[in-house]
Design a protein around this motif. Structure first.
Motif, PDB file in Angstrom:
ATOM      1  N   PRO A 500       0.832  -1.452   0.059  1.00 14.44           N
ATOM      2  CA  PRO A 500      -0.116  -0.019  -0.169  1.00 14.44           C
ATOM      3  C   PRO A 500       0.940   1.411  -0.088  1.00 14.44           C
ATOM      4  N   ALA A 501       0.482   2.101  -0.644  1.00 16.28           N
ATOM      5  CA  ALA A 501       1.103   3.526  -0.797  1.00 16.28           C
ATOM      6  C   ALA A 501       1.540   4.035   0.567  1.00 16.28           C
ATOM      7  N   LEU A 502       2.645   4.664   0.581  1.00 15.96           N
ATOM      8  CA  LEU A 502       2.920   5.428   2.035  1.00 15.96           C
ATOM      9  C   LEU A 502       3.706   6.768   1.796  1.00 15.96           C
ATOM     10  N   ASP A 503       3.417   7.694   2.257  1.00 18.56           N
ATOM     11  CA  ASP A 503       3.723   9.048   1.936  1.00 18.56           C
ATOM     12  C   ASP A 503       5.536   9.083   2.138  1.00 18.56           C
ATOM     13  N   ALA A 504       6.131   9.429   1.075  1.00 18.75           N
ATOM     14  CA  ALA A 504       7.717   9.412   1.089  1.00 18.75           C
ATOM     15  C   ALA A 504       8.197  10.039   2.148  1.00 18.75           C
ATOM     16  N   GLY A 505       7.675  11.289   2.725  1.00 20.82           N
ATOM     17  CA  GLY A 505       8.039  11.730   3.664  1.00 20.82           C
ATOM     18  C   GLY A 505       7.849  11.312   5.057  1.00 20.82           C
ATOM     19  N   ILE A 506       6.978  10.291   5.233  1.00 20.72           N
ATOM     20  CA  ILE A 506       6.603   9.682   6.263  1.00 20.72           C
ATOM     21  C   ILE A 506       7.609   8.726   6.536  1.00 20.72           C
ATOM     22  N   GLU A 507       8.045   7.753   5.355  1.00 16.57           N
ATOM     23  CA  GLU A 507       8.910   6.795   5.201  1.00 16.57           C
ATOM     24  C   GLU A 507      10.343   7.166   5.610  1.00 16.57           C
ATOM     25  N   GLU A 508      10.647   8.339   5.034  1.00 16.94           N
ATOM     26  CA  GLU A 508      11.870   8.827   5.179  1.00 16.94           C
ATOM     27  C   GLU A 508      12.128   9.209   6.579  1.00 16.94           C
ATOM     28  N   GLY A 509      10.958   9.790   7.491  1.00 18.50           N
ATOM     29  CA  GLY A 509      11.142   9.758   8.891  1.00 18.50           C
ATOM     30  C   GLY A 509      11.482   8.638   9.620  1.00 18.50           C
ATOM     31  N   LEU A 510      10.724   7.724   9.359  1.00 17.51           N
ATOM     32  CA  LEU A 510      10.817   6.431   9.879  1.00 17.51           C
ATOM     33  C   LEU A 510      11.994   5.942   9.886  1.00 17.51           C
ATOM     34  N   THR A 511      12.499   5.747   8.553  1.00 17.34           N
ATOM     35  CA  THR A 511      14.038   5.225   8.398  1.00 17.34           C
ATOM     36  C   THR A 511      14.977   6.060   9.234  1.00 17.34           C
ATOM     37  N   ALA A 512      14.883   7.167   8.979  1.00 21.16           N
ATOM     38  CA  ALA A 512      15.837   7.989   9.687  1.00 21.16           C
ATOM     39  C   ALA A 512      15.672   7.770  11.243  1.00 21.16           C
ATOM     40  N   PHE A 513      14.812   7.648  11.872  1.00 18.30           N
ATOM     41  CA  PHE A 513      14.399   7.149  13.096  1.00 18.30           C
ATOM     42  C   PHE A 513      15.082   5.994  13.509  1.00 18.30           C
ATOM     43  N   ILE A 514      14.982   4.923  12.725  1.00 17.92           N
ATOM     44  CA  ILE A 514      15.190   3.702  12.976  1.00 17.92           C
ATOM     45  C   ILE A 514      16.796   3.764  12.957  1.00 17.92           C
ATOM     46  N   ARG A 515      17.398   4.435  11.823  1.00 18.93           N
ATOM     47  CA  ARG A 515      18.739   4.380  11.886  1.00 18.93           C
ATOM     48  C   ARG A 515      19.305   5.237  12.893  1.00 18.93           C
ATOM     49  N   ARG A 516      18.934   6.282  13.544  1.00 20.84           N
ATOM     50  CA  ARG A 516      19.435   6.822  14.719  1.00 20.84           C
ATOM     51  C   ARG A 516      19.150   5.999  15.908  1.00 20.84           C
ATOM     52  N   ARG A 517      18.028   5.259  16.142  1.00 25.26           N
ATOM     53  CA  ARG A 517      18.141   4.355  17.305  1.00 25.26           C
ATOM     54  C   ARG A 517      19.110   3.136  17.033  1.00 25.26           C
ATOM     55  N   LYS A 518      19.249   2.420  15.822  1.00 24.94           N
ATOM     56  CA  LYS A 518      20.227   1.367  15.873  1.00 24.94           C
ATOM     57  C   LYS A 518      21.559   1.739  16.070  1.00 24.94           C
ATOM     58  N   GLU A 519      22.114   3.203  15.644  1.00 23.79           N
ATOM     59  CA  GLU A 519      23.482   3.571  16.012  1.00 23.79           C
ATOM     60  C   GLU A 519      23.652   4.062  17.262  1.00 23.79           C
ATOM     61  N   SER A 520      22.614   4.110  18.047  1.00 24.31           N
ATOM     62  CA  SER A 520      22.842   4.842  19.565  1.00 24.31           C
ATOM     63  C   SER A 520      23.100   3.889  20.443  1.00 24.31           C
ATOM     64  N   GLU A 521      23.193   2.535  20.120  1.00 30.13           N
ATOM     65  CA  GLU A 521      23.819   1.360  21.160  1.00 30.13           C
ATOM     66  C   GLU A 521      24.315   0.117  20.181  1.00 30.13           C
ATOM     67  N   PRO A 522      25.025  -0.726  20.890  1.00 23.24           N
ATOM     68  CA  PRO A 522      25.687  -1.813  20.151  1.00 23.24           C
ATOM     69  C   PRO A 522      24.647  -2.957  20.057  1.00 23.24           C
ATOM     70  N   ASP A 523      24.642  -3.952  19.132  1.00 21.93           N
ATOM     71  CA  ASP A 523      24.089  -4.956  18.993  1.00 21.93           C
ATOM     72  C   ASP A 523      23.978  -5.885  20.248  1.00 21.93           C
ATOM     73  N   ALA A 524      22.704  -6.496  20.656  1.00 22.77           N
ATOM     74  CA  ALA A 524      22.860  -7.143  21.735  1.00 22.77           C
ATOM     75  C   ALA A 524      21.856  -8.559  21.173  1.00 22.77           C
ATOM     76  N   PHE A 525      22.293  -9.600  21.593  1.00 24.12           N
ATOM     77  CA  PHE A 525      21.692 -10.744  21.028  1.00 24.12           C
ATOM     78  C   PHE A 525      21.167 -11.855  22.198  1.00 24.12           C
ATOM     79  N   ALA A 526      20.980 -10.966  23.167  1.00 21.23           N
ATOM     80  CA  ALA A 526      20.552 -11.964  24.477  1.00 21.23           C
ATOM     81  C   ALA A 526      19.717 -10.872  25.465  1.00 21.23           C
TER      82      ALA A 526
END
Length: 526
Positions: A500-526
């Motif tokens: 389904p169509a998703l506004d490009a600006g919203i998608e950009e905002g979501l991916t930017a937020f996810i990128r920032r959050r992932k970069e803010s802490e190291p990976d943990a598998f437990a």
């Protein structure tokens, strides 16, 4: 609910040999119907059938009184959350260490501010759902770490599997909700996978969805992503995400669940407060004893949402299974959990809260006869209970350890039947069909009469999975079992999926937020 007349061929075959002529055409039409896509989407169910009740007034009152005794004399533990204990103390409860004891009537008084019904908004308003009242909403399986894939392999789930199940739920006509953790994508770090899961629901579907509850900060991330998708003001004023808050039965809420509950309730988002019970291990072995404990746990947890924010939406949840007293393994589709679901639904209606239970539950390891019988038994009682939110409606296998692609499709077929059954009996002039009875008269048949011709397209539910042809036709088509047909249909759905169509600006905002959050802490598998 199809728009061809092929089904009449089967009636002819049952009446005599006439229906065997032209079977190739009927078979082709059936193949086209089952392979061309998922069909028109159905809105959430508005039940036109009565609820089935297993408790009389005396029984309900007895269980309510027993739950009050549990709350007042035994209490509920709120662990690892000093703030929650302080909030209960201020509200008038007796708090000693982690144990909270509740004066009679306190929880019910607090719950007077909880809504009896509410709307969960989807990014496509056509897919909004009502939670409560006469509404029933079907949502997919939740939580399995494994999948049984289309090649018949049982393996750990991946984010690709997660996205596939979201796509299937989006395409399935009788699935009204995208669900939550439709499988656990173990190829992504534990502390970051919630970002990809919530994003998948937002990106690959426009149906409503569930949020993360595995840590309070992950609940915060979910709310923030919802604010990007819907807008901050809209989220504050409306329910856009619903979440599963499990009691750690017996009679305990842990810090993780309480932390997530506080985040969502304070953000005006819905919590399903659900005791997770394997009767005999986590509750008494009796139905009445289990219902007493369920009610006590829900009263405490649901009332706490109102301490967090008055008017926050909350759902009375229950997940109750029996266990094998020989092995300790959970069992499904047995009579006692159905009685618990039916009784808990009555208690929820008395309390004035929406109700969640059930689904298509089974202990089978493959989509076989055991899976079908156990799932059907669970789903039938779920619907007849008057359940408002049905988690695990499709795809559940192996006691909840695996999400199965084929069973997902088979379950969706059953959900379509449940949707039709919920419509009840049509008593309109067309439904009464007196014109047909007059036209046909004694001794003839109804196949060619005007009323049949006018109604054949929608008269009967038509399964996309079942084979109702002759044995000879079944042989000619390759002796396909139901799970084989489900496999082919599942592959076709995934091949024809369109996002389904998703506004490009919203998608950009979501991916930017996810990128920032992932970069803010190291990976943990437990």
């Amino acid at each position: 609910m199809t728009d061809d007349i092929a089904g009449l061929d089967g009636v002819g075959a049952a009446a005599g040999g006439e229906g065997r002529r032209g079977r190739g055409g009927a078979s082709a039409r059936r193949a086209a119907r089952t392979q061309s896509g998922s069909g028109p989407k159905l809105t959430y169910i508005t039940r036109r059938i009565p609820e089935y009740e297993v408790l009389n007034e005396e029984g309900i009152s007895l269980i309510e009184a027993n739950a009050d005794t549990v709350l007042e004399e035994i209490g509920i533990e709120f662990r690892d959350d000093p703030e929650a204990l302080a909030m209960w103390r201020e509200a008038g409860a007796d708090v000693k260490e982690n144990r909270v004891r509740f004066p009679k009537g306190l929880c019910r008084e607090l719950l007077k501010t909880a809504p009896r019904t509410f709307t969960q908004h989807a990014r496509n308003p056509a897919n909004n759902v009502q939670i409560g009242g006469k509404a029933t909403v079907f949502a997919p399986v939740y939580g399995p770490p494994f999948v049984r894939d289309l090649d018949g392999k049982r393996r750990y789930a991946t984010i690709e599997d997660f996205r596939n199940i979201v796509k299937l739920a989006y395409m399935a006509p009788a699935i009204h909700h995208s669900g939550g953790t439709v499988c656990e994508p173990v190829d992504i770090p534990v502390n970051k996978r919630h970002l990809d899961m919530v994003h998948a629901h937002m990106r690959y579907s426009d149906k409503p969805f569930m949020g993360s509850v595995t840590a309070p900060e992950r609940a915060v991330d979910t709310v923030e992503m919802c604010r990007i998708l819907f807008g901050e003001k809209f989220v504050d004023e409306n329910t856009v995400v619903i979440n599963l808050i499990n009691a750690n039965s017996p009679m305990t809420f842990d810090g993780t669940m309480l932390g997530a509950l506080k985040v969502y309730a304070r953000a005006n988002q819905a919590c399903i407060v659900t005791p997770f019970i394997l009767a005999g291990a986590m509750s008494p072995v009796t139905v009445a004893g289990t219902l007493t404990q369920v009610l006590a746990e829900v009263l405490a947890g649901a009332a706490f949402t109102q301490l967090c924010r008055k008017g926050a939406p909350v759902v009375f949840g229950t997940f109750a299974s029996s266990i094998s007293m020989q092995s300790g393994a959970p069992t499904f589709g047995t009579p006692e959990p159905s009685l618990v679901s039916l009784g808990a639904a009555q208690l929820a209606r008395r309390l004035g809260l929406p109700f969640r239970t059930g689904g298509s539950l089974c202990a089978s390891k493959v989509p076989d006869a055991q899976a079908a019988y156990e799932s059907a038994n669970t789903l039938n009682s779920t619907l007849l209970a008057g359940t408002n939110f049905v988690l695990h409606a499709a795809g559940w296998l192996e006691g909840g350890l695996a999400t199965c692609y084929e069973k997902f499709i088979m379950d969706c077929d059953q959900l379509g039947m449940m949707q039709r059954f919920s419509e009840g009996v049509d008593l309109s002039e067309n439904g009464q069909a007196l014109s047909a009875i007059r036209e046909v008269g004694p001794g003839s048949h109804f196949l060619g009469c005007a009323h049949t011709q006018a109604n054949f397209q929608t008269a009967f539910y038509r399964s996309t999975i079942a084979d109702n042809n002759s044995y000879e036709q079944w042989l000619a088509e390759g002796e396909q079992r139901a799970e084989n047909r489900a496999n082919a249909l599942c592959r076709k759905w995934l091949e024809t999926y369109e996002a389904p169509a998703l506004d490009a600006g919203i998608e950009e905002g979501l991916t930017a937020f996810i990128r920032r959050r992932k970069e803010s802490e190291p990976d943990a598998f437990a």
